[in-house]
Structures are given as C-alpha cells and as structure tokens.
Design a protein around this motif. Structure first.
Motif, PDB file in Angstrom:
ATOM      1  N   GLU A  77       0.846  -1.206   0.000  1.00 38.32           N
ATOM      2  CA  GLU A  77       0.000   0.000   0.000  1.00 38.32           C
ATOM      3  C   GLU A  77       0.880   1.255   0.000  1.00 38.32           C
ATOM      4  OE1 GLU A  77      -3.042   0.353   3.309  1.00 38.32           O
ATOM      5  OE2 GLU A  77      -1.696   2.036   3.763  1.00 38.32           O
ATOM      6  N   GLN A  78       1.899   1.247   0.858  1.00 39.80           N
ATOM      7  CA  GLN A  78       2.766   2.420   1.008  1.00 39.80           C
ATOM      8  C   GLN A  78       3.660   2.614  -0.230  1.00 39.80           C
ATOM      9  OE1 GLN A  78       2.642   4.475   4.033  1.00 39.80           O
ATOM     10  NE2 GLN A  78       0.734   3.347   3.937  1.00 39.80           N
ATOM     11  N   ALA A  79       4.140   1.502  -0.771  1.00 43.52           N
ATOM     12  CA  ALA A  79       4.977   1.587  -1.977  1.00 43.52           C
ATOM     13  C   ALA A  79       4.153   2.129  -3.144  1.00 43.52           C
ATOM     14  CB  ALA A  79       5.543   0.213  -2.309  1.00 43.52           C
ATOM     15  N   SER A  80       2.876   1.709  -3.212  1.00 46.52           N
ATOM     16  CA  SER A  80       2.001   2.188  -4.294  1.00 46.52           C
ATOM     17  C   SER A  80       1.778   3.687  -4.169  1.00 46.52           C
ATOM     18  CB  SER A  80       0.640   1.473  -4.258  1.00 46.52           C
ATOM     19  OG  SER A  80       0.837   0.089  -4.270  1.00 46.52           O
ATOM     20  N   LEU A  81       1.682   4.164  -2.927  1.00 47.61           N
ATOM     21  CA  LEU A  81       1.534   5.609  -2.738  1.00 47.61           C
ATOM     22  C   LEU A  81       2.742   6.332  -3.319  1.00 47.61           C
ATOM     23  CD1 LEU A  81       0.187   6.129   0.918  1.00 47.61           C
ATOM     24  CD2 LEU A  81      -0.978   6.602  -1.248  1.00 47.61           C
ATOM     25  N   MET A  82       3.946   5.836  -2.981  1.00 51.02           N
ATOM     26  CA  MET A  82       5.158   6.493  -3.494  1.00 51.02           C
ATOM     27  C   MET A  82       5.180   6.474  -5.018  1.00 51.02           C
ATOM     28  SD  MET A  82       8.097   5.401  -0.798  1.00 51.02           S
ATOM     29  CE  MET A  82       8.501   6.507   0.571  1.00 51.02           C
ATOM     30  N   GLU A  83       4.775   5.332  -5.587  1.00 51.13           N
ATOM     31  CA  GLU A  83       4.736   5.258  -7.052  1.00 51.13           C
ATOM     32  C   GLU A  83       3.745   6.296  -7.595  1.00 51.13           C
ATOM     33  OE1 GLU A  83       4.708   1.672 -10.266  1.00 51.13           O
ATOM     34  OE2 GLU A  83       2.949   1.758  -8.991  1.00 51.13           O
ATOM     35  N   SER A  84       2.604   6.426  -6.925  1.00 50.02           N
ATOM     36  CA  SER A  84       1.590   7.369  -7.413  1.00 50.02           C
ATOM     37  C   SER A  84       2.071   8.821  -7.291  1.00 50.02           C
ATOM     38  CB  SER A  84       0.265   7.180  -6.668  1.00 50.02           C
ATOM     39  OG  SER A  84       0.367   7.730  -5.359  1.00 50.02           O
ATOM     40  N   TYR A  85       3.013   9.091  -6.387  1.00 46.78           N
ATOM     41  CA  TYR A  85       3.549  10.460  -6.253  1.00 46.78           C
ATOM     42  C   TYR A  85       4.612  10.755  -7.306  1.00 46.78           C
ATOM     43  CZ  TYR A  85       1.652   9.954  -1.487  1.00 46.78           C
ATOM     44  OH  TYR A  85       0.845   9.717  -0.406  1.00 46.78           O
ATOM     45  N   GLY A  86       5.006   9.721  -8.061  1.00 45.87           N
ATOM     46  CA  GLY A  86       5.994   9.938  -9.128  1.00 45.87           C
ATOM     47  C   GLY A  86       7.341   9.300  -8.873  1.00 45.87           C
ATOM     48  N   ALA A  87       7.462   8.483  -7.816  1.00 39.30           N
ATOM     49  CA  ALA A  87       8.763   7.837  -7.561  1.00 39.30           C
ATOM     50  C   ALA A  87       9.146   6.975  -8.768  1.00 39.30           C
ATOM     51  CB  ALA A  87       8.693   6.978  -6.304  1.00 39.30           C
ATOM     52  N   ASP A  88      10.406   7.066  -9.180  1.00 41.58           N
ATOM     53  CA  ASP A  88      10.899   6.286 -10.321  1.00 41.58           C
ATOM     54  C   ASP A  88      11.332   4.889  -9.901  1.00 41.58           C
ATOM     55  OD1 ASP A  88      10.877   8.460 -12.364  1.00 41.58           O
ATOM     56  OD2 ASP A  88      12.250   9.392 -10.935  1.00 41.58           O
ATOM     57  N   VAL A  89      11.577   4.721  -8.617  1.00 40.38           N
ATOM     58  CA  VAL A  89      12.031   3.444  -8.048  1.00 40.38           C
ATOM     59  C   VAL A  89      11.472   3.399  -6.630  1.00 40.38           C
ATOM     60  CG1 VAL A  89      14.071   2.092  -7.341  1.00 40.38           C
ATOM     61  CG2 VAL A  89      14.263   3.680  -9.260  1.00 40.38           C
ATOM     62  N   VAL A  90      11.139   2.209  -6.133  1.00 39.08           N
ATOM     63  CA  VAL A  90      10.746   2.099  -4.715  1.00 39.08           C
ATOM     64  C   VAL A  90      11.614   1.025  -4.048  1.00 39.08           C
ATOM     65  CG1 VAL A  90       8.910   1.595  -3.060  1.00 39.08           C
ATOM     66  CG2 VAL A  90       8.371   2.867  -5.139  1.00 39.08           C
ATOM     67  N   TYR A  91      12.138   1.372  -2.882  1.00 39.64           N
ATOM     68  CA  TYR A  91      13.032   0.481  -2.140  1.00 39.64           C
ATOM     69  C   TYR A  91      12.362  -0.157  -0.928  1.00 39.64           C
ATOM     70  CZ  TYR A  91      17.857   1.095  -3.864  1.00 39.64           C
ATOM     71  OH  TYR A  91      19.027   1.047  -4.577  1.00 39.64           O
ATOM     72  N   VAL A  92      12.651  -1.423  -0.721  1.00 41.22           N
ATOM     73  CA  VAL A  92      12.366  -2.101   0.548  1.00 41.22           C
ATOM     74  C   VAL A  92      13.635  -1.901   1.383  1.00 41.22           C
ATOM     75  CG1 VAL A  92      11.920  -4.320   1.670  1.00 41.22           C
ATOM     76  CG2 VAL A  92      10.957  -3.844  -0.606  1.00 41.22           C
ATOM     77  N   VAL A  93      13.493  -1.271   2.541  1.00 40.74           N
ATOM     78  CA  VAL A  93      14.675  -0.929   3.340  1.00 40.74           C
ATOM     79  C   VAL A  93      14.642  -1.699   4.660  1.00 40.74           C
ATOM     80  CG1 VAL A  93      15.948   0.951   4.430  1.00 40.74           C
ATOM     81  CG2 VAL A  93      14.725   1.353   2.284  1.00 40.74           C
ATOM     82  N   ASP A  94      15.651  -2.536   4.837  1.00 39.96           N
ATOM     83  CA  ASP A  94      15.738  -3.325   6.071  1.00 39.96           C
ATOM     84  C   ASP A  94      16.659  -2.580   7.048  1.00 39.96           C
ATOM     85  OD1 ASP A  94      15.653  -5.304   7.968  1.00 39.96           O
ATOM     86  OD2 ASP A  94      16.941  -6.715   6.856  1.00 39.96           O
ATOM     87  N   SER A  95      16.128  -1.489   7.584  1.00 40.28           N
ATOM     88  CA  SER A  95      16.930  -0.571   8.410  1.00 40.28           C
ATOM     89  C   SER A  95      17.541  -1.251   9.627  1.00 40.28           C
ATOM     90  CB  SER A  95      16.056   0.574   8.916  1.00 40.28           C
ATOM     91  OG  SER A  95      15.339   1.159   7.886  1.00 40.28           O
ATOM     92  N   ALA A  96      16.840  -2.232  10.159  1.00 38.96           N
ATOM     93  CA  ALA A  96      17.292  -2.891  11.385  1.00 38.96           C
ATOM     94  C   ALA A  96      18.090  -4.160  11.076  1.00 38.96           C
ATOM     95  CB  ALA A  96      16.094  -3.240  12.258  1.00 38.96           C
TER      96      ALA A  96
END
Ligand SMILES: CC[C@H](O)CC(=O)C(=O)O
Ligand code: MN
Length: 337
Positions: free
Chosen positions: A149-168
């Motif tokens: 859901e969140q990645a789709s939002l970023m795509e809809s805002y115009g993101a050219d790439v979306v990352y899964v970030v394993d910060s921890a």
C-alpha cells in the motif's frame, strides 16, 4: 555498459553513522573518485540521517554535507551522486541546494507506514529534474500488504524506483522474498533493496531480492554503514560476477578501494558485535547503535539493555531522544535498587 543490477554505494552516507558524521572533503574526494574509477554507477553522499541531519539530536557533521556533495560531484566522471532526505529532517531547500551542487538523484525516505509524507518531496525532486526514489525504512515492521500500500503511494507520487529498506537488518530471507516478490508483481517501477548485516544476512538477502526481481541494490564498501554495516559491496559484486549477473563494476578495483582507501577511514573494523547483533534480533534501527553506546557510557548502564528496551518499545527513526530517556530511567532504577 550492460548492467543487470544497479548498485548504489552508500558508505559515504550510511557509513556516516558509523564514524559519527566525521567525513572530510579529502576522504569523500578519494572514495568517490576511486568508486567512479571502479565503475560504480551511483554513489550516495549526505549526512547519515539525510540532508539537514547535522544537529545535536542526530549528530553534528564535521563538514557541511553540501561541501561533501560538491567534493563528490567534482571528482566523478561517470557515476551519479545521490542524496537521501527524510521529510521532517530535510527540506525542499536542502534538495534544491543539493541539486545545484550536482546531485542527480533524491532518495526520499519515510517510515514504512508513513509514505504519505513523501509526496511533496518526491514531486519537488521531479520538478528539479532529479530521479526520485521512494525509500521505505524499517520494512520489517509492516506486513507485506501494508508495505505494498505504502509503496504504491510512493509510485503514485511519481517515484521512479521504490526500495524495501531493512533498516534494522531484521528481515529473514523468506520475508525479503515475500516483500520483493509482491512489490515486483504489483508495481510498474523498478524495485530496490537496502540491507543491514546485523544478522549476517545482508548478502544472502540481497541475492534473494535480486532473484525476486529487484534491480537496484545498495551496498557499503568494507561494510561501512550503520550497525554492522550494509551488504558489503565488494563481496556482493564478486558473488554476482560469479553468478554471471552483470553489475558493470570492476571487481578487483573494488577490492583494492575497500582495502586501501576505505579500511583506513574506519574507526574500528566493521564486525557483528553483541550490540550489532541485537539490532537485528530485536528489530532496532541500525543508526541507533552509536547513540545507544554513547548513552550507555554517559549513564553507566549496559548498551545491550538499552537496545532491548528500544526494540520492545518499537522506537522508530526520529525518536533518538528516547535513547537518552531510556538510559536515564535505567540509571535511576539502578540507583534506587
Ligand atoms: C536515519 C536514516 C537511515 O540511516 C536510512 C537508512 O539507511 C536505513 O533506514 O537503513
Ligand atoms: Mn541504512
């Protein structure tokens, strides 16, 4: 040059955490030039917490990050310089200045459930003519449907790439598989993966991500990143070469850069210490490690206990002040006892 996977080298940004944001112009010039010579296509330069991160809360930079960005853009001939921005820490003004210093890509990072705060910055990056990358941090904290859901939002805002970030550095291989697979099958834009090596899974998880269709992978040379570091770039590039997956990067040159230019910058070798392991085990933000060690010394408590408590409370990026609060509470309890 044929590249199946595009590597973004993050040591000059994520590694800033590991050295308490003390990069100098000379270090950035040397590292960026050597990475460019080795044909690394994308190099990230910013304060560890992104543009505007230099502060008492996150750690003061030795050198203004804009000067570090200029230092990198001046020496590279092929690589793109990328900057990281966390809305709320960095502003559109920072983005504008970074672009004027030669940055070509902006990575807009939010907590995994807060993609909505990236809209303005993604749009602005695009207006500036930058490539915009959505960067969903602490991805282990949300189920795959939420991440999508969140990645789709970023795509809809115009993101050219979306990352899964394993910060921890907390994701296990099957969890990376599920997340990247789902995003790859649901989004139109390329998918990226950013790992931390706290459970010693960064290279393995990056391979899983690539198997599932991720084509943008982050690494930090000599593991110079927060916590136990990221996917060690020269190792990943060597493994990918053995697998006949083209990164376009010169393997031998990368080994030399790691040994001769980056290793001397490290304040201590990057290894999986007890506290580093705890980050991955308890699901704690990797950049909290240095803060927890500092607070432990200041309040004479155990960093291990601070990290376990941070994990229990599900503290997320931006809540660094909680680290000191927790250490102070623990010290008080010890005095009472
Ligand atoms: C504080 C920003 C953070 O270091 C970004 C990042 O690399 C991550 O979440 O892993
Ligand atoms: Mn990171």
């Amino acid at each position: 040059m044929k590249r199946d996977v595009w590597i973004t080298e993050v040591a000059l940004r994520d590694g800033s955490h590991a050295i308490s944001h003390q990069f100098t112009v000379d270090q950035v010039r040397k590292v960026a030039k050597a990475l460019d010579d080795a044909d690394v296509p994308v190099i990230e330069v910013s304060h560890g917490d992104g543009l505007g991160g230099s502060s008492l809360q996150y750690g003061l930079s030795h050198t203004n990050e804009m000067d570090l960005i200029s230092a990198a853009t001046e020496v590279v001939t092929k690589a793109k310089i990328v900057v990281l921005l966390l809305p709320g820490i960095g502003t559109v003004q920072h983005l504008k200045e970074a672009a004027s210093r030669g940055a070509k890509v902006a990575r807009i990072a939010t907590h995994v459930t807060e993609a909505d705060v990236s809209k303005q910055h993604i749009s602005f990056a695009k207006e500036l003519g930058l490539e915009a990358v959505g960067f969903l941090m602490m991805s282990h904290m949300a189920p795959t449907e939420k991440l999508l859901e969140q990645a789709s939002l970023m795509e809809s805002y115009g993101a050219d790439v979306v990352y899964v970030v394993d910060s921890a550095g907390a994701l296990l291989p099957h969890q990376v598989k599920e997340r990247v697979h789902c995003l790859r099958n649901s989004l139109d834009v390329p998918i990226g993966f950013h790992a931390h090596n706290n459970l010693s899974l960064a290279v393995a998880n990056s391979l899983v991500a690539i198997e599932q269709g991720a084509t943008r992978i982050d690494g930090s040379i000599r593991c110079l990143g927060a916590g136990a570091g990221n996917t060690q770039t020269e190792v990943l590039v060597s493994v990918l070469d053995r697998l006949n997956i083209q990164t376009g990067i010169d393997v031998y040159k990368m080994m030399d850069v790691a040994e001769e230019i980056v290793a001397p910058i490290l304040q201590k070798p990057q290894e999986i210490t007890r506290e580093g392991l705890l980050l991955g085990y308890a699901g704690v933000y990797s950049s909290f490690l240095v803060h927890a060690n500092k607070a432990a010394k200041q309040f004479k408590v155990d960093a291990k206990d601070i990290l376990i408590e941070l994990g229990k409370r599900k503290v997320v990026g931006g809540q660094e002040d909680m680290i000191v609060d927790i250490a102070a509470e623990m010290a008080k309890k010890t005095v009472k006892a």
